[in-house]
Design an enzyme around this catalytic site. Structure first.
Site, PDB file in Angstrom:
ATOM      1  N   SER A 185       0.789  -1.235   0.000  1.00  0.00           N
ATOM      2  CA  SER A 185       0.000   0.000   0.000  1.00  0.00           C
ATOM      3  C   SER A 185       0.819   1.281   0.000  1.00  0.00           C
ATOM      4  CB  SER A 185      -0.934   0.009   1.206  1.00  0.00           C
ATOM      5  OG  SER A 185      -0.186  -0.070   2.397  1.00  0.00           O
ATOM      6  N   HIS A 213      -5.329  -4.178  -1.927  1.00  0.00           N
ATOM      7  CA  HIS A 213      -5.098  -3.179  -2.989  1.00  0.00           C
ATOM      8  C   HIS A 213      -5.037  -3.804  -4.380  1.00  0.00           C
ATOM      9  CE1 HIS A 213      -4.379   0.315  -0.394  1.00  0.00           C
ATOM     10  NE2 HIS A 213      -3.922  -0.578   0.471  1.00  0.00           N
ATOM     11  N   LYS A 244     -11.913  -0.410  -0.863  1.00  0.00           N
ATOM     12  CA  LYS A 244     -11.094   0.146  -1.950  1.00  0.00           C
ATOM     13  C   LYS A 244     -11.849  -0.042  -3.281  1.00  0.00           C
ATOM     14  CE  LYS A 244      -7.340  -0.779   1.182  1.00  0.00           C
ATOM     15  NZ  LYS A 244      -7.550   0.423   1.987  1.00  0.00           N
TER      16      LYS A 244
HETATM   17  C1  LIG Z   1      -2.917  -4.171   2.905  1.00  0.00           C
HETATM   18  C2  LIG Z   1      -4.088  -3.717   3.709  1.00  0.00           C
HETATM   19  N1  LIG Z   1      -4.779  -4.613   4.417  1.00  0.00           N
HETATM   20  C3  LIG Z   1      -5.843  -4.262   5.161  1.00  0.00           C
HETATM   21  C4  LIG Z   1      -6.255  -2.955   5.211  1.00  0.00           C
HETATM   22  C5  LIG Z   1      -7.428  -2.576   6.078  1.00  0.00           C
HETATM   23  O1  LIG Z   1      -8.541  -2.345   5.311  1.00  0.00           O
HETATM   24  P1  LIG Z   1      -9.722  -1.382   5.794  1.00  0.00           P
HETATM   25  O2  LIG Z   1      -9.216   0.016   5.710  1.00  0.00           O
HETATM   26  O3  LIG Z   1     -10.793  -1.673   4.834  1.00  0.00           O
HETATM   27  O4  LIG Z   1     -10.071  -1.745   7.194  1.00  0.00           O
HETATM   28  C6  LIG Z   1      -5.587  -1.991   4.476  1.00  0.00           C
HETATM   29  C7  LIG Z   1      -6.045  -0.588   4.512  1.00  0.00           C
HETATM   30  O5  LIG Z   1      -5.569   0.288   3.899  1.00  0.00           O
HETATM   31  C8  LIG Z   1      -4.466  -2.371   3.705  1.00  0.00           C
HETATM   32  O6  LIG Z   1      -3.775  -1.469   3.014  1.00  0.00           O
END
Ligand SMILES: Cc1ncc(COP(=O)(O)O)c(C=O)c1O
Length: 437
Positions: A185, A213, A244
Site C-alpha cells: 500500500s 489493494h 477500496k
Molecule cells: C494491505 C491492507 N490490508 C488491510 C487494510 C485494512 O482495510 P480497511 O481500511 O478496509 O479496514 C488496508 C487498509 O488500507 C491495507 O492497506
C-alpha cells in the site's frame, strides 16, 4: 506525570510538522463531488489520495440499492452475528465472494482491518508460527500482537530470506502461516508470489495473501495478484477489503480449507463486534457485480496507472518500482515532502503524505492512487502540476530538455523555504478548478 505525558514526543513532532507547512492528518473535505473530485478550503480539488480504484463511490445503482436496503432492513444490525443473528444478506455476500474467488468458504467482517486481525490471530496459536513480510500493513502487525503465535519477520519481498527463516523452523512443531500482500500500500510494488509459493511448498507452510489493494485491479477477472500470477490454487487464504475497489467498508476472507467455519466461533474480531449494516452489504454486492461484469474499468485503471506513473518518471521524479495504481514519488526529506504536499493541496491536487517512521526504509514520499474514474486530462494536469512544483522546489531540473534524465538533488529544508517564499505569484495563479472544468 499525567496519563498522556508519554505522547509528548509525538505531540512535539506533530507540532513541528504543522509548523513546517501543513497538517496532512486532519485535512477536511468541504464536499465530495465525485469519485475523483472534492472541495478543500473552498477550492475544487482533484482527488489522487483515495483508494477508489474502480471509481464506484458514486455508482448510481449501488447508491439506489443501499437506500433501498435501508428502507427494507433499517440502518444497522445493532449487534454481532453470533450474538444477535445474521441477515440473509450477510450470507448472500459471503456466497457471492466465495463464488467470485472459486472457494468453498467465506467470512465477512466489519472492516478489512478486522479481517486481518481475526484471521491471523486465530489461524495460528501459541504452538504455531506466524511468518510475515517486514513491510506488512499495520493490521497484519496488530494481528500478530493479538494472537499468541511466535512471529518471524522476513525481508520485504525476499523469497530467499523467507526460505532461510523457514529452514530455521523446520524441526519445530506446529503449523506455519506465511502472510504477504498483493500490492503493497505504500510503494505500490507487488509480491513475488510465484517464488513465495515455491518456498511455501518446500516447507509445507500455509499461505495467506492480503489482496486489499489488488482486488479489482489485477488479474483477468480482478481477483488480484494470485490470479495474475496463476497461483490461486496455492493460496490457502485470501483476505480483502470492501473499502477500496468495492467502494464501501468491510472485509472478507475466502478459503477452501476444510472446517473453515469453526472460525466463526473462535475469531474474536468477528464474534465481538457489530456486523455489517444492510446498506453496506447492498452497495458492496452491487459493486462486486460491477467488478465482475465491467472488465473495461480495470483496463482503464491500468491505462491510467501507466500514464501517471510514466509521466512522473519521464519528468524525472523517483517513483516506486512498478506502474500500479499506487504511485509513490520518493522525496526522502520529510520537510521537503511536507511542503511539496501542502503546495499541491493549495493548488487543487490532494494526495497522501507518507512520512517516517511508518514508511518503508524510513523514506518520505508522496503517495498517489489512480482511479478508473480519472480522465486523461486529470492525469495530465496532475503530472504537469507536480512537475512544475518539482522544478520550482529544485527537485527537478529547470530545463524541459533534461526531463528524461533522473538527477535527484537532495534539497535542504532551508533552501526550499527560501525558494518557495520567492516563487513568482504567477505560478500560483493556475487554478486547478479551471483546469478540470
Ligand atoms: C494491505 C491492507 N490490508 C488491510 C487494510 C485494512 O482495510 P480497511 O481500511 O478496509 O479496514 C488496508 C487498509 O488500507 C491495507 O492497506
Amino acid at each position: 506525570m499525567a496519563i498522556l505525558d508519554k505522547f509528548s514526543g509525538l505531540a512535539a513532532r506533530y507540532e513541528q510538522l504543522k509548523a513546517s507547512g501543513g497538517d496532512p492528518f486532519s485535512i477536511q473535505f468541504d464536499d465530495i463531488i465525485s469519485s475523483v473530485e472534492g472541495v478543500v478550503k473552498g477550492k475544487r480539488t482533484l482527488l489522487f489520495g483515495t483508494n477508489n480504484y474502480l471509481g464506484l463511490t458514486f455508482d448510481p445503482i449501488s447508491m439506489e440499492r443501499s437506500i433501498d436496503a435501508i428502507r427494507k432492513h433499517g440502518t444497522g444490525t445493532t449487534g454481532s452475528r453470533i450474538a444477535n443473528g445474521s441477515y440473509r444478506e450477510h450470507e448472500k455476500l459471503e456466497r457471492e465472494l466465495a463464488d467470485f474467488y472459486g472457494h468453498e468458504h467465506c467470512m465477512v467482517f466489519s472492516t478489512g482491518y478486522q479481517a486481518n486481525l481475526a484471521m491471523i490471530s486465530t489461524l495460528v496459536g501459541k504452538d504455531d508460527h506466524l511468518i510475515i513480510d517486514a513491510d506488512s500493513h499495520a493490521s497484519i502487525y496488530d494481528a500478530s500482537r493479538l494472537g499468541h503465535a511466535p512471529v518471524v519477520r522476513f525481508r520485504h519481498n525476499n523469497p530467499e530470506d523467507l526460505a532461510k527463516r523457514l529452514a530455521r523452523l523446520k524441526d519445530q512443531p506446529g503449523e506455519k502461516l506465511i502472510v504477504v500482500e498483493g500490492i503493497y500500500s505504500m510503494l505500490g510494488d507487488t509480491a513475488p508470489l510465484k517464488e513465495f509459493v515455491d518456498v511455501k511448498r518446500e516447507f509445507g507452510a500455509y499461505l495467506m495473501v492480503d489482496e486489499a489493494h489488488s482486488m479489482g485491479v489485477l488479474g483477468q477477472r480482478g481477483r488480484g495478484l494470485a490470479e495474475r500470477e496463476g497461483v490461486e490454487e496455492d493460496v490457502d487464504f485470501v483476505v480483502g477489503t470492501f473499502s477500496k475497489s468495492l467502494a464501501s467498508v468491510g472485509g472478507f476472507c475466502v478459503s477452501s480449507v476444510e472446517g473453515f467455519d469453526i472460525l466463526r466461533l473462535a475469531a474474536r474480531p468477528y464474534m465481538f463486534t457489530a456486523s455489517l449494516p444492510p446498506a453496506i452489504i447492498a452497495s458492496t454486492l452491487s459493486a462486486l457485480e460491477t467488478l465482475r461484469n465491467e472488465p473495461q474499468r480495470r483496463a482503464k485503471l491500468r491505462a491510467n496507472s501507466r500514464r501517471f506513473y510514466n509521466g512522473l518518471k519521464d519528468a524525472g521524479f523517483t517513483v516506486g518500482p512498478e506502474a500500479n495504481p499506487i504511485v509513490a514519488v520518493i522525496l526522502n526529506d520529510p520537510a521537503v515532502a511536507t511542503m511539496f504536499w501542502k503546495r499541491l493541496v493549495d493548488e487543487g491536487m490532494y494526495l497522501n503524505l507518507a512520512l517516517p517512521p511508518a514508511t518503508p526504509n524510513s523514506s518520505a514520499f508522496l503517495r498517489s492512487s489512480v482511479s478508473a474514474a480519472h480522465t486523461e486530462e486529470h492525469i495530465d494536469f496532475a503530472i504537469a502540476l507536480m512537475t512544475r512544483v518539482g522544478r520550482e522546489f529544485g527537485i527537478l531540473p529547470e530545463a524541459p530538455e533534461y526531463s528524461n534524465v533522473t538527477p535527484f538533488p537532495r534539497v535542504s529544508a532551508e533552501r526550499l523555504s527560501a525558494r518557495a517564499a520567492t516563487a513568482p505569484a504567477r505560478r500560483r495563479a493556475a487554478d486547478v478548478g479551471a483546469g478540470m472544468a
